[in-house]
Design a protein around this motif. Sequence first.
Motif, PDB file in Angstrom:
ATOM      1  N   UNK A  30       0.842  -1.171  -0.029  1.00 23.57           N
ATOM      2  CA  UNK A  30      -0.072   0.123  -0.248  1.00 23.57           C
ATOM      3  C   UNK A  30       0.879   1.471  -0.153  1.00 23.57           C
ATOM      4  N   UNK A  31       2.060   1.099   0.601  1.00 23.27           N
ATOM      5  CA  UNK A  31       3.221   2.254   0.363  1.00 23.27           C
ATOM      6  C   UNK A  31       3.555   2.710  -1.024  1.00 23.27           C
ATOM      7  N   UNK A  32       3.555   1.836  -1.841  1.00 24.03           N
ATOM      8  CA  UNK A  32       3.943   2.204  -3.037  1.00 24.03           C
ATOM      9  C   UNK A  32       3.165   2.686  -4.185  1.00 24.03           C
ATOM     10  N   UNK A  33       3.418   3.551  -5.047  1.00 21.87           N
ATOM     11  CA  UNK A  33       2.790   4.074  -6.376  1.00 21.87           C
ATOM     12  C   UNK A  33       3.263   2.765  -7.275  1.00 21.87           C
ATOM     13  N   UNK A  34       2.259   2.498  -8.096  1.00 18.74           N
ATOM     14  CA  UNK A  34       2.369   1.212  -8.795  1.00 18.74           C
ATOM     15  C   UNK A  34       2.190   1.817 -10.365  1.00 18.74           C
ATOM     16  N   UNK A  35       2.971   1.242 -11.214  1.00 20.85           N
ATOM     17  CA  UNK A  35       2.705   1.473 -12.878  1.00 20.85           C
ATOM     18  C   UNK A  35       2.773   0.209 -13.706  1.00 20.85           C
ATOM     19  N   UNK A  36       2.211   0.523 -14.650  1.00 19.61           N
ATOM     20  CA  UNK A  36       2.295  -0.584 -15.813  1.00 19.61           C
ATOM     21  C   UNK A  36       3.326   0.085 -16.928  1.00 19.61           C
ATOM     22  N   UNK A  37       4.041  -0.744 -17.379  1.00 18.18           N
ATOM     23  CA  UNK A  37       4.979  -0.522 -18.711  1.00 18.18           C
ATOM     24  C   UNK A  37       4.536  -1.634 -19.719  1.00 18.18           C
TER      25      UNK A  37
END
Length: 123
Positions: A30-37
């Motif tokens: 929950x602490x992380x920003x998450x992304x898709x590449x």
Amino acid sequence: HAQLVESGGGLVQTGASLRLSCVASGRTFWRYSMGWFRQAPGKEREFVAAINWSDINTYYAAFVKGRFTISRDNTKSTLYLQMSSLEPEDTAVYYCAASTMVRATRPLEYESWGQGTQVTVSS
């Protein structure tokens, strides 16, 4: 660093939909920003979408054009990418990644990466 495992890729026809998932290990998802590449053969890895830890702010690449939706379920430590109206140009290996930055849209801003899941869109 978080350990990330993607799933949900496959071979589909133009116009189809897919939902990618990324499960993170550890208790601090929950602490992380998450992304898709994504990365197509012979091309550089490119940003697709990102979501901050609170699920309030989302960011998309211009080519998404409203076709993709990024979301997360912090109770399941899972990130999603709902993709619709897929086009052959969307064919690539899709990676999820975790960042400690509030807003991260470049690969170098992410500390942890999954192994990728292949998405192939036939015409």
